[in-house]
Write a protein that holds these residues in place. Structure first.
Motif, PDB file in Angstrom:
ATOM      1  N   ALA A 115       0.837  -1.283   0.045  1.00  0.00           N
ATOM      2  CA  ALA A 115      -0.072   0.123   0.029  1.00  0.00           C
ATOM      3  C   ALA A 115       1.001   1.310   0.158  1.00  0.00           C
ATOM      4  N   ASP A 116       2.105   1.064   0.000  1.00  0.00           N
ATOM      5  CA  ASP A 116       3.005   2.201  -0.379  1.00  0.00           C
ATOM      6  C   ASP A 116       2.819   3.259  -1.456  1.00  0.00           C
ATOM      7  N   ARG A 117       2.425   4.514  -0.926  1.00  0.00           N
ATOM      8  CA  ARG A 117       2.149   5.522  -2.152  1.00  0.00           C
ATOM      9  C   ARG A 117       0.429   5.407  -2.439  1.00  0.00           C
ATOM     10  N   LEU A 118      -0.226   4.682  -1.585  1.00  0.00           N
ATOM     11  CA  LEU A 118      -1.568   4.825  -1.614  1.00  0.00           C
ATOM     12  C   LEU A 118      -2.383   5.547  -0.283  1.00  0.00           C
ATOM     13  N   SER A 119      -3.146   6.168  -0.714  1.00  0.00           N
ATOM     14  CA  SER A 119      -3.821   7.135   0.460  1.00  0.00           C
ATOM     15  C   SER A 119      -5.164   6.352   0.624  1.00  0.00           C
ATOM     16  N   LEU A 120      -5.288   5.445   1.311  1.00  0.00           N
ATOM     17  CA  LEU A 120      -6.504   4.562   1.636  1.00  0.00           C
ATOM     18  C   LEU A 120      -7.205   4.933   2.800  1.00  0.00           C
ATOM     19  N   PRO A 121      -8.707   4.787   2.484  1.00  0.00           N
ATOM     20  CA  PRO A 121      -9.696   4.994   3.739  1.00  0.00           C
ATOM     21  C   PRO A 121      -9.343   3.887   4.546  1.00  0.00           C
ATOM     22  N   SER A 122      -9.594   4.019   5.899  1.00  0.00           N
ATOM     23  CA  SER A 122      -9.112   3.097   6.979  1.00  0.00           C
ATOM     24  C   SER A 122     -10.042   1.906   6.661  1.00  0.00           C
ATOM     25  N   ALA A 137      -5.504   3.619  -9.660  1.00  0.00           N
ATOM     26  CA  ALA A 137      -6.091   4.723 -10.256  1.00  0.00           C
ATOM     27  C   ALA A 137      -6.724   5.698  -9.321  1.00  0.00           C
ATOM     28  N   ARG A 138      -7.531   5.299  -8.195  1.00  0.00           N
ATOM     29  CA  ARG A 138      -8.178   6.279  -7.343  1.00  0.00           C
ATOM     30  C   ARG A 138      -7.398   6.844  -6.362  1.00  0.00           C
ATOM     31  N   TYR A 139      -6.609   5.744  -5.761  1.00  0.00           N
ATOM     32  CA  TYR A 139      -5.934   6.321  -4.394  1.00  0.00           C
ATOM     33  C   TYR A 139      -4.552   6.567  -4.448  1.00  0.00           C
ATOM     34  N   ARG A 140      -3.735   6.456  -5.544  1.00  0.00           N
ATOM     35  CA  ARG A 140      -2.477   6.550  -5.620  1.00  0.00           C
ATOM     36  C   ARG A 140      -1.894   8.024  -5.390  1.00  0.00           C
ATOM     37  N   HIS A 141      -0.921   8.075  -4.611  1.00  0.00           N
ATOM     38  CA  HIS A 141      -0.410   9.497  -4.433  1.00  0.00           C
ATOM     39  C   HIS A 141       0.615   9.812  -5.794  1.00  0.00           C
TER      40      HIS A 141
END
Length: 280
Positions: free
Chosen positions: A173-180, A258-262
Motif C-alpha cells: 500500500a506504499d504511495r496509496l492514500s487509503l480509507p481506513s 487509479a483512484r488512491y495512488r499518490h
C-alpha cells in the motif's frame, strides 16, 4: 474536465493505472476460466485484448484502453526522467527508474496493439511469444548476445523474486492514500497480485536463462507462455487457477491505484524540459 486541465499528467497517470488494471483483469479472468475448464485461454495481454473485438462496444473499449496505456507509458517515462516519485539518485533509485522506463516502452507496444485492434488493422492475438523470441534471437546475434540474454533473464527473474518478497513482507500500500475501512482488503488484493506477478516474472526469466544456456530463442515465452507452462505441470489447473486469481486481483488493485495512488506529477513545462534534456 477542469481537473484534467489543471493536472493533465496526473490524469494521464490515473487513466493509465486503470487501463493496466483492466488488462490484468482480462488476462486473469480468461486464465481462470481456462483453469476450471469453462473456456477462456492462457494467452497473454494481446490475446486478452483480442477477445474484446467481438464484444458489444468492444472496439470502443479497446480504443479507451489504448489511450489509457499510452497515458501509462507517458507517466512511466516521465516518472523515470523527472524522479516524480522521489526514488533518488542512488543505485536502487536509478534501478527503479530504469525499470519504469523499460515498463513505459513495453506498455507503449501494448497500447499500439490495442489501437490496431480498435482500428481493425491487426489480429494482435498470437504474437506475444513470437515477439519475445524475435527480440531474443536479435539480441543473441549481437556480440556477447548469449550472455546478454542470460543477464536479461536473471534481471527478470530477480524482479519476480522482488515481487514475491513484496507480496510476503513488503508494503504493497506504499504511495496509496487509503480509507481506513478499505485498507485491509485492498492490501490483500495487492499481496495476491504481486505474488502472481512474481511467479510469472520468475517463469519468464527462467525461460530466458534457458534460452541463453541452450542458445535457442525458441525456448523464450511471454506471459501467455508462462501461464501455459503452469497449466502443464502436475495439478497444473490448480497452479493456473491460483495464479489467475492473483492476476485478476492485481487488475482490481490497478483500479485502486487509479483512484488512491499518490501522484506528485510534474507540470507540463517541467515534463517538456525533462524530455528536452534527454533529447539533447
Amino acid at each position: 474536465m477542469s481537473d484534467i486541465r489543471r493536472h493533465p499528467v496526473e490524469s494521464l497517470a490515473r487513466f493509465g493505472y486503470g487501463a493496466r488494471g483492466v488488462v490484468y483483469g482480462l488476462v486473469g479472468g480468461l486464465a481462470l476460466l481456462a483453469a476450471i475448464g469453462s473456456g477462456g485461454q492462457t494467452g497473454g495481454s494481446r490475446s486478452a485484448l483480442q477477445t474484446l473485438v467481438s464484444q458489444p462496444f468492444g472496439k470502443v473499449w479497446l480504443f479507451l484502453i489504448a489511450l489509457g496505456l499510452f497515458g501509462f507509458c507517458a507517466w512511466r517515462i516521465l516518472e523515470a526522467l523527472t524522479d516524480a516519485d522521489n526514488r533518488g539518485s542512488d543505485m536502487k533509485g536509478w534501478g527503479v527508474r530504469g525499470a519504469h522506463l523499460i515498463s513505459g516502452v513495453i506498455y507503449a507496444g501494448l497500447a499500439v496493439s490495442a489501437l490496431r485492434l480498435a482500428l481493425g488493422r491487426g489480429s494482435g492475438g498470437s504474437g506475444e511469444d513470437q515477439a519475445a523470441q524475435d527480440w531474443t534471437a536479435w539480441l543473441m546475434s549481437q556480440p556477447f548476445g548469449q550472455w546478454l540474454v542470460g543477464l536479461v533473464g536473471l534481471v527478470v527473474a530477480g524482479t519476480g523474486i522482488a515481487f514475491i518478497w513484496k507480496a510476503w513482507r513488503g508494503n504493497v500500500a506504499d504511495r496509496l492514500s487509503l480509507p481506513s475501512d478499505k485498507r485491509e482488503w485492498i492490501v490483500s488484493l495487492g499481496r495476491m497480485g504481486f505474488a502472481a506477478r512474481g511467479v510469472v516474472f520468475l517463469l519468464i526469466g527462467g525461460f530466458l536463462v534457458l534460452a541463453a544456456l541452450h542458445s535457442s530463442s525458441s525456448q523464450v515465452r511471454g506471459l501467455g507462455g508462462a501461464l501455459e507452462a503452469l497449466q502443464q505441470q502436475p495439478y497444473g489447473w490448480v497452479l493456473l487457477a491460483l495464479t489467475a486469481i492473483g492476476l485478476f486481483a492485481f487488475g482490481l488493485f490497478g483500479l485502486v491505484q487509479a483512484r488512491y495512488r499518490h501522484i506528485d506529477a510534474p507540470d507540463l513545462d517541467d515534463a517538456k524540459a525533462a524530455v528536452a534534456r534527454v533529447g539533447r
